[in-house]
Design a protein around this motif. Structure first.
Motif, PDB file in Angstrom:
ATOM      1  N   LEU A 165       0.832  -1.200   0.000  1.00 47.37           N
ATOM      2  CA  LEU A 165       0.000   0.000   0.000  1.00 47.37           C
ATOM      3  C   LEU A 165       0.867   1.251   0.000  1.00 47.37           C
ATOM      4  N   SER A 166       0.296   2.283  -0.524  1.00 43.94           N
ATOM      5  CA  SER A 166       0.983   3.576  -0.561  1.00 43.94           C
ATOM      6  C   SER A 166       0.584   4.403   0.638  1.00 43.94           C
ATOM      7  N   ASP A 167       1.322   5.504   0.854  1.00 47.62           N
ATOM      8  CA  ASP A 167       0.971   6.369   1.971  1.00 47.62           C
ATOM      9  C   ASP A 167      -0.417   6.960   1.780  1.00 47.62           C
ATOM     10  N   GLU A 168      -0.789   7.241   0.540  1.00 48.87           N
ATOM     11  CA  GLU A 168      -2.127   7.779   0.270  1.00 48.87           C
ATOM     12  C   GLU A 168      -3.201   6.759   0.619  1.00 48.87           C
ATOM     13  N   ALA A 169      -2.991   5.516   0.227  1.00 51.23           N
ATOM     14  CA  ALA A 169      -3.980   4.482   0.530  1.00 51.23           C
ATOM     15  C   ALA A 169      -4.115   4.283   2.030  1.00 51.23           C
ATOM     16  N   LEU A 170      -3.018   4.393   2.760  1.00 53.51           N
ATOM     17  CA  LEU A 170      -3.082   4.233   4.215  1.00 53.51           C
ATOM     18  C   LEU A 170      -3.890   5.359   4.845  1.00 53.51           C
ATOM     19  N   VAL A 171      -3.705   6.586   4.350  1.00 55.80           N
ATOM     20  CA  VAL A 171      -4.484   7.700   4.870  1.00 55.80           C
ATOM     21  C   VAL A 171      -5.961   7.491   4.577  1.00 55.80           C
ATOM     22  N   ASN A 172      -6.298   7.049   3.348  1.00 59.11           N
ATOM     23  CA  ASN A 172      -7.691   6.783   2.988  1.00 59.11           C
ATOM     24  C   ASN A 172      -8.282   5.671   3.854  1.00 59.11           C
ATOM     25  N   PHE A 173      -7.474   4.675   4.149  1.00 60.86           N
ATOM     26  CA  PHE A 173      -7.932   3.590   5.009  1.00 60.86           C
ATOM     27  C   PHE A 173      -8.285   4.122   6.403  1.00 60.86           C
ATOM     28  N   LEU A 174      -7.427   4.996   6.959  1.00 58.58           N
ATOM     29  CA  LEU A 174      -7.690   5.548   8.288  1.00 58.58           C
ATOM     30  C   LEU A 174      -8.940   6.417   8.268  1.00 58.58           C
ATOM     31  N   GLU A 175      -9.176   7.098   7.157  1.00 63.47           N
ATOM     32  CA  GLU A 175     -10.386   7.917   7.047  1.00 63.47           C
ATOM     33  C   GLU A 175     -11.642   7.055   6.995  1.00 63.47           C
ATOM     34  N   GLY A 222       5.569   9.426   2.567  1.00 60.75           N
ATOM     35  CA  GLY A 222       5.262   9.644   3.977  1.00 60.75           C
ATOM     36  C   GLY A 222       4.492  10.920   4.229  1.00 60.75           C
ATOM     37  N   ARG A 223       3.479  11.166   3.432  1.00 49.75           N
ATOM     38  CA  ARG A 223       2.629  12.339   3.606  1.00 49.75           C
ATOM     39  C   ARG A 223       1.386  11.926   4.391  1.00 49.75           C
ATOM     40  N   TRP A 224       1.322  12.375   5.645  1.00 43.49           N
ATOM     41  CA  TRP A 224       0.250  11.926   6.545  1.00 43.49           C
ATOM     42  C   TRP A 224      -0.621  13.074   7.046  1.00 43.49           C
ATOM     43  N   GLU A 225      -0.655  14.225   6.349  1.00 44.42           N
ATOM     44  CA  GLU A 225      -1.320  15.387   6.906  1.00 44.42           C
ATOM     45  C   GLU A 225      -2.779  15.107   7.255  1.00 44.42           C
ATOM     46  N   ARG A 226      -3.534  14.473   6.375  1.00 47.90           N
ATOM     47  CA  ARG A 226      -4.967  14.264   6.612  1.00 47.90           C
ATOM     48  C   ARG A 226      -5.226  13.201   7.676  1.00 47.90           C
ATOM     49  N   ALA A 227      -4.223  12.363   7.958  1.00 41.68           N
ATOM     50  CA  ALA A 227      -4.449  11.255   8.893  1.00 41.68           C
ATOM     51  C   ALA A 227      -4.671  11.735  10.313  1.00 41.68           C
ATOM     52  N   ARG A 228      -4.041  12.902  10.656  1.00 43.88           N
ATOM     53  CA  ARG A 228      -4.133  13.355  12.044  1.00 43.88           C
ATOM     54  C   ARG A 228      -5.551  13.750  12.440  1.00 43.88           C
ATOM     55  N   TRP A 229      -6.431  13.983  11.466  1.00 47.57           N
ATOM     56  CA  TRP A 229      -7.789  14.413  11.772  1.00 47.57           C
ATOM     57  C   TRP A 229      -8.746  13.229  11.929  1.00 47.57           C
ATOM     58  N   THR A 230      -8.231  12.027  11.811  1.00 47.62           N
ATOM     59  CA  THR A 230      -9.113  10.867  11.962  1.00 47.62           C
ATOM     60  C   THR A 230      -9.229  10.478  13.432  1.00 47.62           C
ATOM     61  N   ASP A 231     -10.297   9.773  13.721  1.00 49.44           N
ATOM     62  CA  ASP A 231     -10.576   9.342  15.105  1.00 49.44           C
ATOM     63  C   ASP A 231     -10.305   7.839  15.234  1.00 49.44           C
ATOM     64  N   GLN A 232      -9.229   7.500  15.950  1.00 43.43           N
ATOM     65  CA  GLN A 232      -8.859   6.088  16.138  1.00 43.43           C
ATOM     66  C   GLN A 232      -8.794   5.747  17.621  1.00 43.43           C
ATOM     67  N   LYS A 233      -9.674   6.362  18.390  1.00 43.29           N
ATOM     68  CA  LYS A 233      -9.658   6.149  19.840  1.00 43.29           C
ATOM     69  C   LYS A 233     -10.019   4.724  20.235  1.00 43.29           C
ATOM     70  N   SER A 234     -10.648   4.014  19.349  1.00 43.50           N
ATOM     71  CA  SER A 234     -11.074   2.646  19.699  1.00 43.50           C
ATOM     72  C   SER A 234      -9.934   1.634  19.619  1.00 43.50           C
ATOM     73  N   PHE A 235      -8.829   2.005  19.013  1.00 40.44           N
ATOM     74  CA  PHE A 235      -7.713   1.068  18.895  1.00 40.44           C
ATOM     75  C   PHE A 235      -7.279   0.570  20.279  1.00 40.44           C
ATOM     76  N   ASP A 236      -7.258  -0.759  20.439  1.00 38.81           N
ATOM     77  CA  ASP A 236      -6.795  -1.351  21.699  1.00 38.81           C
ATOM     78  C   ASP A 236      -5.506  -2.148  21.492  1.00 38.81           C
ATOM     79  N   GLU A 237      -5.356  -2.748  20.303  1.00 36.35           N
ATOM     80  CA  GLU A 237      -4.153  -3.523  20.003  1.00 36.35           C
ATOM     81  C   GLU A 237      -3.715  -3.211  18.577  1.00 36.35           C
ATOM     82  N   PHE A 238      -2.469  -2.826  18.456  1.00 35.63           N
ATOM     83  CA  PHE A 238      -1.896  -2.443  17.171  1.00 35.63           C
ATOM     84  C   PHE A 238      -0.680  -3.322  16.921  1.00 35.63           C
TER      85      PHE A 238
END
Length: 849
Positions: A300-310, A331-347
């Protein structure tokens, strides 16, 4: 019956009919063919069928690799047909052979079979009733074969089947009607392959619920919505959807939608995520609010990872795992910081690689993803540092795994914020498989982790440890295996309950750990078990593959609470005591159990037992109790010798042996003398040899010698013509040669004398010399060349044969059967006594006169 036999019968019938086989059968009177041609056809058909059945190529092979648990492993044997195995087999592994066909009778008689694996063969055809005998079958593996179509009849009788694997076969669809109809107990189903193109409703008809579903559909082209939704409840799902994610977003979305449930772990393999379009199918899973997602073997690309997090922003995704990840981009992650991933318990990220690492700006902007998980694992990702700023965000972290990376002492110091205790809730820290070397630095960095209970620093290069150090008081588990340690110092924490020191270079262990319950010491160089007094609470001890020679009951008794011991794969000296002790432990005597299997305990010495299993060794009493055996043997030998000596003495055997030996020597000397002069008469020098007791010498000298040797004269002083010539007697006093062996003298005297006179009396029997003469004369008298008349017995006083020693059995018999002379007490009988004696001495000579 063979073909030749059938052919002979046919010729016989032809000969009886007096005809030969015609090209066209002649008609009978009714216009019908005769039986001759039909008979020939039948015989020819039977012979061909017999020839086919007796073809050695069609004979079924056999496989005898079955263990005691009735599990038969016949894999990698090159079989082209299903081999024969025992009818009682419970498991049969035929994987990786060259089987092409499964016939209707290949599995006949295997009613007890529970597991059958035909994985990795070349099966293209299966008879519809091939599996009918396997009504008890629970697991069937037909993966990686050449099945182009599936047949529902294969599984009609497999009502007990719980696991079915049909992966990697060249079928394009599952077929109709459903091949799984009637498999009501099926719980694990794997199907699909490189040419699977279509899945439609009803394909899974009959499957009510599954614990595990695997679908390989990388080239799936047609899918009816709801096909996989038919199964409920559904456990873990594994999907391979490479092409649908790239070319058919709707199809991929439909498949994900049908298997996505909050409690169902979903694993998606073989993905190539480039941009937003390839990520869109995850929207269906996000809408179903799945909680467990694993992406395996993905690029996956950095863009696809950001889209996945969104897409998963705000979704209660608690577990995310990326295994085998290839990351591209800058490694462009600007949009990723605005996503909500508070439910993550195990990464969990494992085996990740950045394709163009020098183009990547940084991962710092993704640090927010680590704020909420309680468990973070970054394994084998070539991580060399995690900045302290990022570590400071890990407020909820309880489990951190950074194993198999590139951490050094310097970068670890940065990662753990120089030991200031930032990760206050951390309980488990795994930094194994890195490049760490300073043990002192390690203890400093973890000291303030006040809740740390488990620490794994294995597979590092510490080599040594300081004499003293400080640890968190909560530490209970410490793994120091594969760290090249040569000595253990008091630096170890006293609070440990589990300690792993496997695969180091330790030669002894003398540090007391009172709280320790489990210790692993395999792969070191220990010569003996550590003292149990050092570990009063120890319950499990593993000490395999050391240089341990033996251990004893006292060694185990020193451990107050030891329950499990694993000490196999050592170089054991199979002494008698150790063999007996080991076998008693294996039988369950005592509180300690050997849990690593009897087959791992092998003798290294003595040489004649090398390679033998300790449990099968049997040492003999001779080997095990040599001192006792020698003592008992000597005692028995001594007793037997004494017993034989007493017995021989009672039976006079010693005397017989001594006399025999003496007689043989005397005979040899006698033959030597005879060889010099073959005329035996020339050797005769005396008329009689007189054997008497020294106490009876006065009678011999005063009566016997004068009477027999001196001539009898008349009153006028002239010789009496009525009396023959005087006799010549041999007396030992005057006629034995001085200096000769007495035995030779006796035997020589007997040989040169016509007769032997025994003057018997009580003195004679008690005299040693007389007994010698009697002994040797006993042999001489009864030798083959001497007769019974050679001995003349004179009794000076009344003497019965019972007074003669019992060992002279023939002499006693002679006294019983031969008349002997008694010296008369009356004067008037003396003259008759001498006359009888002269007559006995002269014998034939007087007869001639």
């Amino acid at each position: 019956m063979s073909f030749l036999s059938l052919y002979a019968i046919m010729l016989e019938r032809l000969d009886q009919r007096g005809s030969r086989i015609p090209l066209t059968p002649p008609p009978n009177s009714m216009g019908q063919p005769t039986n001759l041609y039909s008979d020939f056809q039948i015989i020819l058909l039977l012979s061909l069928c017999w020839g086919q059945r007796s073809n050695p190529d069609d004979e079924r092979p056999s496989c005898g690799r079955c263990d005691l648990r009735l599990s038969c492993n016949c894999s990698f044997d090159g079989f082209t047909r299903v081999p024969m195995v025992t009818d009682h087999a419970l498991s049969l592994d035929l994987s990786y052979n060259n089987i092409t066909v499964v016939t209707d009778d290949d599995l006949t008689g295997h009613r007890q079979l529970r597991v059958l694996s035909l994985h990795g063969n070349k099966i293209a055809e299966i008879h519809p009733s091939a599996f009918n005998p396997l009504w008890s079958l629970e697991e069937l593996d037909l993966s990686k074969n050449q099945l182009t179509a599936l047949d529902q009849k294969w599984f009609n009788k497999l009502e007990a089947l719980q696991q079915l694997n049909l992966l990697n076969n060249p079928y394009s669809c599952l077929g109709s009607p459903s091949v799984f109809q009637g498999l009501v107990r099926l719980r694990r189903l794997h199907f699909g392959g490189p040419v699977l193109e279509e899945l439609k409703r009803g394909d899974l008809s009959g499957v009510t619920e599954l614990e595990e579903l695997t679908v390989h559909a990388n080239n799936l082209m047609r899918y009816e919505s709801g096909t996989l939704a038919y199964v409920w409840p559904l456990g873990r799902v594994t999907l391979s959807l490479h092409s649908p994610f790239l070319t058919n977003e709707a199809l991929a979305s439909a498949v994900l939608s049908d298997v996505s449930y909050p409690e169902t772990p979903v694993i998606i393999e073989d993905l190539h995520l480039i941009g937003n379009d390839t990520v869109q199918p995850f929207r269906a899973a996000a809408k179903k609010r799945i909680r467990y997602l694993t992406l395996r073997n993905i690029s996956l690309s950095d863009e696809a990872l950001v889209n996945f997090l969104e897409e998963f922003s705000g979704v209660p995704l608690t577990f995310f795992m990326g295994d085998g990840v290839t990351l591209t981009g800058e490694g462009r992650w600007e949009r990723a910081r605005w996503t909500d991933q508070k439910s993550f318990d195990e990464f969990y990220i494992r085996n990740a690689v950045v394709l163009d690492v020098f183009k990547f700006v940084s991962f710092l902007e993704l640090g927010f993803l680590l704020q909420y998980p309680r468990k973070v694992s970054v394994v084998n990702c070539k991580v060399f540092v995690m900045p302290c700023l990022t570590s400071a965000l890990l407020k909820n972290l309880q489990y951190l795994d950074l194993s198999d990376n590139l951490l050094s002492d310097m970068t670890l110091k940065e990662t753990l914020c120089d030991g200031n205790g930032t990760m206050k809730d951390l309980r488990v820290l795994n930094i194994s498989g890195n490049a760490l070397q300073s043990f002192s630095l390690l203890t400093h960095l973890v000291l303030k982790l006040s809740k740390l209970t488990h620490l794994d620093v294995s597979r590092n290069g510490y080599n040594s440890m300081p004499q003293s150090c400080s640890w968190p008081s909560t530490l209970r588990y410490l793994n120091l295996s594969w760290t090249s340690l040569t000595t253990i110092t008091p630096c170890l924490p006293k609070t440990l309950k589990v300690l792993d020191l496997s695969n180091n270079d330790l030669k002894n262990l003398s540090q007391a750990l009172p709280a320790l319950r489990e210790i692993h010491l395999s792969g070191n160089k220990l010569l003996r078990l550590p003292s149990g007094s050092l570990f009063p609470n120890l319950q499990t001890l593993t000490i395999q593959s050391n240089t341990l020679n033996m251990f004893s009951h006292s060694d185990l008794q020193s451990y107050q609470r030891l329950q499990s011991l694993q000490a196999g794969q050592n170089k054991f000296v199979c002494s008698c005591d150790f063999v007996d002790f080991f076998q008693s432990v294996m039988k369950g005597s005592g509180d300690v159990h050997l849990t690593d299997g009897e087959e791992t305990y092998i003798c290294d010495s003595p040489l004649f037992l090398q390679g033998e299993e300790l449990g099968q060794v049997h040492r003999s009493i001779v080997e095990c109790h040599q001192v006792l055996f020698v003592s008992v043997s000597c005692g028995v030998v001594l007793f037997v010798v004494i017993l034989l000596s007493v017995l021989l003495w009672r039976l006079h055997a010693i005397w017989y042996l001594k006399m025999t030996w003496a007689w043989l020597n005397a005979k040899r000397n006698s033959r030597q003398r005879r060889c010099k002069d073959r005329d035996s008469e020339a050797l005769l020098s005396f008329d009689a040899f007189v054997s008497y007791s020294e106490r009876d010498a006065s009678w011999v000298e005063n009566f016997l010698v004068p009477e027999l040797e001196e001539p009898r004269e008349t009153d006028e002083g002239i010789m009496n013509p009525r009396h023959p010539r005087p006799l010549t007697l041999c007396l030992h006093k005057r006629d034995f040669l001085p200096g000769n062996w007495i035995v030779d003298n006796i035997m020589s005297a007997m040989e040169r004398s016509r007769r032997t006179i025994f003057v018997l009396s009580e003195n004679f029997v008690q005299s040693d010399w007389c007994r010698y003469e009697l002994d040797f004369s006993h042999f001489w008298l009864f030798d083959g060349d001497s007769g019974r008349d050679a001995a003349i017995l004179i009794l000076l006083e009344p003497l019965s044969k019972d007074d003669v020693p019992k060992r002279f059995c023939k002499l006693r018999k002679l006294m019983s059967s031969t008349t002997y002379l008694e010296w008369p007490q009356e004067e008037e009988k003396v003259e008759g006594f001498w006359r009888s004696l002269r007559h006995a001495l002269r014998g034939e000579e007087e007869e001639d006169d």
